[in-house]
Motif scaffolding. Sequence first.
Motif, PDB file in Angstrom:
ATOM      1  N   UNK A  93       1.005  -1.409   0.002  1.00 35.06           N
ATOM      2  CA  UNK A  93       0.043  -0.005   0.052  1.00 35.06           C
ATOM      3  C   UNK A  93       0.856   1.305   0.052  1.00 35.06           C
ATOM      4  N   UNK A  94       2.045   1.240   0.875  1.00 37.02           N
ATOM      5  CA  UNK A  94       2.748   2.456   0.851  1.00 37.02           C
ATOM      6  C   UNK A  94       3.535   2.618  -0.671  1.00 37.02           C
ATOM      7  N   UNK A  95       3.819   1.782  -1.342  1.00 39.12           N
ATOM      8  CA  UNK A  95       4.409   1.620  -2.480  1.00 39.12           C
ATOM      9  C   UNK A  95       3.584   2.310  -3.586  1.00 39.12           C
ATOM     10  N   UNK A  96       2.108   1.753  -3.182  1.00 46.30           N
ATOM     11  CA  UNK A  96       0.947   2.330  -4.119  1.00 46.30           C
ATOM     12  C   UNK A  96       0.879   3.802  -3.872  1.00 46.30           C
ATOM     13  N   UNK A  97       0.832   4.250  -2.716  1.00 43.67           N
ATOM     14  CA  UNK A  97       0.855   5.589  -2.377  1.00 43.67           C
ATOM     15  C   UNK A  97       1.865   6.637  -2.954  1.00 43.67           C
ATOM     16  N   UNK A  98       3.073   6.062  -2.720  1.00 48.16           N
ATOM     17  CA  UNK A  98       4.192   6.553  -3.188  1.00 48.16           C
ATOM     18  C   UNK A  98       4.134   6.733  -4.728  1.00 48.16           C
ATOM     19  N   UNK A  99       3.656   5.907  -5.516  1.00 47.22           N
ATOM     20  CA  UNK A  99       3.526   6.148  -6.982  1.00 47.22           C
ATOM     21  C   UNK A  99       2.750   7.226  -7.189  1.00 47.22           C
ATOM     22  N   UNK A 100       1.502   7.176  -6.377  1.00 40.49           N
ATOM     23  CA  UNK A 100       0.307   8.236  -6.453  1.00 40.49           C
ATOM     24  C   UNK A 100       0.914   9.512  -6.247  1.00 40.49           C
ATOM     25  N   UNK A 101       1.639   9.719  -5.176  1.00 41.10           N
ATOM     26  CA  UNK A 101       2.127  10.971  -4.834  1.00 41.10           C
ATOM     27  C   UNK A 101       3.299  11.555  -5.497  1.00 41.10           C
ATOM     28  N   UNK A 102       4.218  10.642  -5.816  1.00 46.32           N
ATOM     29  CA  UNK A 102       5.441  10.883  -6.539  1.00 46.32           C
ATOM     30  C   UNK A 102       5.157  10.924  -7.999  1.00 46.32           C
ATOM     31  N   UNK A 103       4.387  10.358  -8.382  1.00 45.82           N
ATOM     32  CA  UNK A 103       4.251  10.352 -10.068  1.00 45.82           C
ATOM     33  C   UNK A 103       2.598  10.484 -10.376  1.00 45.82           C
ATOM     34  N   UNK A 104       2.342  11.582  -9.326  1.00 53.41           N
ATOM     35  CA  UNK A 104       0.661  11.812  -9.950  1.00 53.41           C
ATOM     36  C   UNK A 104       0.297  11.939 -11.194  1.00 53.41           C
TER      37      UNK A 104
END
Lengths: 214, 214
Positions: A97-108
């Motif tokens: 989930x953290x990796x998913x959210x990292x993707x969402x926020x870092x590669x919005x």
Amino acid sequence: MTRNVPARRPQVRQTPDERRKAALEATLQLLGSLPYDEILVEDIAIAAGMSRPLLYHYFGGKDHLAAEALRWCGEAMVEAVLGAGEIGGPEGIRDGIRAYLDFVTEKTNWYTALVRHTYLPGTRTESVRKSIRVRIAEGILGLLAPSGGSTLLRLLVSGWVSQVETICREWLIDPALEKAAVESLLVDLLVANLHTGASRDHETAAALHRYSAE
Amino acid sequence: MTRNVPARRPQVRQTPDERRKAALEATLQLLGSLPYDEILVEDIAIAAGMSRPLLYHYFGGKDHLAAEALRWCGEAMVEAVLGAGEIGGPEGIRDGIRAYLDFVTEKTNWYTALVRHTYLPGTRTESVRKSIRVRIAEGILGLLAPSGGSTLLRLLVSGWVSQVETICREWLIDPALEKAAVESLLVDLLVANLHTGASRDHETAAALHRYSAE
């Protein structure tokens, strides 16, 4: 002779792989910020620091380039999420989930491009967005129920993956919650969903047990 | 003179409204069962018992007809769900879910058409599917939190609506569960999701309280 022509752009020193990557990244950036019809190959070429003929040479037309960029991006996202989550158990799920959210926020912009283009340009049936969901759901099922899982468990996991996507999309629009709060919410929702199924179905109960025990 | 021409089809006795409805229904039937590119206006005309020129007269080209059919169908679905659920409380939510599942099972092809066409043909941004989700979520929020609800409550309700859609779509593919089991599962998932939020947020706790008290 070299002295009188305009200075060549730095990108001519790129390898073909670097060029390809620059073009895909530039495409994703535009796909996430503009309606598809408003994107010109010319704009992508400029953003990628590449000539338009070279872009056509690598990727064909706009539809092919966009489809290729979305496939590449989907692959990167799935690898990041499943790679982070592969240890399994509560830690693995939380890391995924953290990796998913990292993707969402870092590669919005990339994420926006992915969820906006339900079907790949030039196709009416190929959906990277759906394939991301399916592969993440399969990854979680592999952790929770190595033997495949019951129909109910599969419904619950797929439903939760959709929930995650919707919550992340709305969170990007109204980012009032902290990232850590979203992370713990998504973890707890998965557990709550499994609990809801556990009283109905042995395999969901076993999955919840496996999840909690690890 | 009338004797020697082929018998006119029954549809010529239809009123314009009936003709329109027949055309929209025929369109939805095809949109739910065939890829868009394989549908011909000719087929729709035959299925609707209507001449192709008349169909063009009413709706313009294929994109317009398909868009109109999907809008009409989305409206019918939302009205059915919100109408059934308007009494509020656990009974209202359950009635709304039942109406949703009735639509899914009784008008499966229409539902498939709706969820398959994320964006209306001829547009890249107008999504009946999304508007159904948003309006159902707003309807539920209106019942649970008449003053609008917190960000978290809104995320939870939107997330649950996505979950409902995904679970219904997968259930149509693998209908192993009884309809009543899906209905109670969806109700319980909403409650479980609200519970997950209630410990984090006063407004979600109040919504859960309101839901349980009615």
